[in-house]
Scaffold this active site. Structure first.
Site, PDB file in Angstrom:
ATOM      1  N   HIS A   5      -7.195 -24.150 -68.132  1.00  0.00           N
ATOM      2  CA  HIS A   5      -6.541 -23.690 -66.900  1.00  0.00           C
ATOM      3  C   HIS A   5      -6.713 -24.778 -65.839  1.00  0.00           C
ATOM      4  CE1 HIS A   5      -4.890 -20.904 -64.097  1.00  0.00           C
ATOM      5  NE2 HIS A   5      -6.011 -20.658 -63.453  1.00  0.00           N
ATOM      6  N   ARG A  51      -9.677 -27.103 -59.148  1.00  0.00           N
ATOM      7  CA  ARG A  51     -10.525 -26.020 -59.656  1.00  0.00           C
ATOM      8  C   ARG A  51     -11.893 -26.573 -60.046  1.00  0.00           C
ATOM      9  NH1 ARG A  51      -5.464 -24.998 -61.993  1.00  0.00           N
ATOM     10  NH2 ARG A  51      -4.471 -23.079 -61.285  1.00  0.00           N
TER      11      ARG A  51
END
Ligand code: APR
Length: 310
Positions: free
Chosen positions: A175, A88
């Site tokens: 996250h 990410r």
């Protein structure tokens, strides 16, 4: 509908979120994207599904922000998704620019909206939205914990052959790879899974949860997960629109809670019509706190990297 939600980014996550919002008849939906024709086409398609799905939500697709004016909530999904082999964090520079420009437009037309950020790397993108909007911390919320917890819940359900509805799970932290699934706070009908599943098996499920997004990227090959991310964003929107005050794990700007300051990190929050109405502080064990600190440090690294980019 009385309430209005704008979804920025009419790609996989955005369009799926628009569909769920409309089909649950929660609000009217404005879908915004930079690609001409895409938000218009998808909202028209969804409008034509409405008679069959039996809802009266209005959907509008646009390439500019006028129609988004006075939205109650804006869900930001604009940006590039991961491809196999990417983390990410590899999306940082590109999505930073996109979130900055999107936020600037959004706040011009909806100065009182609550922003739900979905684009990755999630926690860092919340910082971009906060800096650009100047909105108070209650009105900027990142979608991550519900998704990560749902993945953990799905794996627990598969393991025990128990309805997902009887399972609660909690995943805190950023996250990313350092997220913190908490078995002690993950329960089946109120019983912690630590009493139901062998420790080594729980560890395997924790690892699968941490890699939940990557597992799907490696299967899809052309993009990242979107059904569950969209569901998670819509659960947040629903709690806000209906002022349900659900306790949900979300990325929130911490100012001392959990010993963490000036950073977006996933923690349980109460979501109501004012946005984040309360941050719930759980009593963590030393080991759990250490894992959360490590995860917060990973978010801080990204925030620092963005500062260097200018
Ligand atoms: N303004 C509006 N829309 C934009 C902009 C912009 N400046 N830049 C890109 N977009 C749009 C793209 O045109 C595309 O339609 O964002 C959409 C992104 O959709 P997908 O490529 O299908 O990506 P998706 O799977 O929806 O993921 C979006 O959410 O989960 C995260 O990591 C994921 O950051 C990614 C984001």
């Amino acid at each position: 509908m009385k309430q209005k939600v704008t979804v920025v980014g009419a790609g996989n996550v955005g369009a799926t979120a628009a569909q769920r919002l409309a089909e649950k008849e929660l609000c009217d939906v404005v879908l915004v994207d930079i690609i001409e024709g895409v938000p218009q086409g998808k909202s028209l398609d969804l409008t034509q599904a409405a008679p069959i799905e039996k809802h009266d939500a209005h959907l509008t697709g646009v390439n500019s922000y006028e129609a988004s004016a006075n939205s109650d909530i804006v869900i930001i999904t604009a940006g590039i998704p991961r491809k196999p082999g990417m983390s990410r964090d590899d999306l940082l520079a590109t999505n930073k620019g996109i979130i900055k420009s999107v936020t600037k437009e959004v706040i011009k037309y909806s100065p009182d909206a609550i922003l739900i950020i979905v684009s990755n790397p999630l926690d860092a993108m919340c910082h971009v939205a906060m800096e650009e909007s100047g909105f108070p911390k209650q009105r900027i919320i990142g979608m991550a914990g519900i998704l990560d917890s749902a993945r953990f819940r799905a794996f627990i359900s598969m393991e025990l052959s128990v309805s997902v509805e009887s399972i609660h799970a909690l995943v805190l932290g950023g996250h990313g790879d350092t997220m913190v699934p908490l078995p002690r706070f993950s329960t089946v009908a109120g019983v912690p899974i630590t009493e139901l599943i062998e420790a080594n098996r729980i560890e395997e499920m924790v690892t699968r949860t941490r890699n939940g997004g990557a597992e799907i990227v490696s299967l899809l090959k052309t993009g990242s997960a979107y059904y569950a991310p969209a569901s998670a964003a819509v659960e947040m929107a629903e709690s806000i629109l209906k002022d349900k005050k659900k306790i949900l794990p979300c990325a929130a700007y911490l100012t001392g809670e959990y010993g963490i300051s000036n950073l977006f990190v996933g923690v349980p929050v109460k979501l109501g019509s004012k946005g984040i109405e309360q941050i719930i502080e759980l009593k963590l064990s030393a080991e759990e706190q250490q894992a959360l600190n490590k995860s917060a440090a990973a978010v801080q690294e990204l925030v620092d990297a963005m500062k260097k980019m200018g």
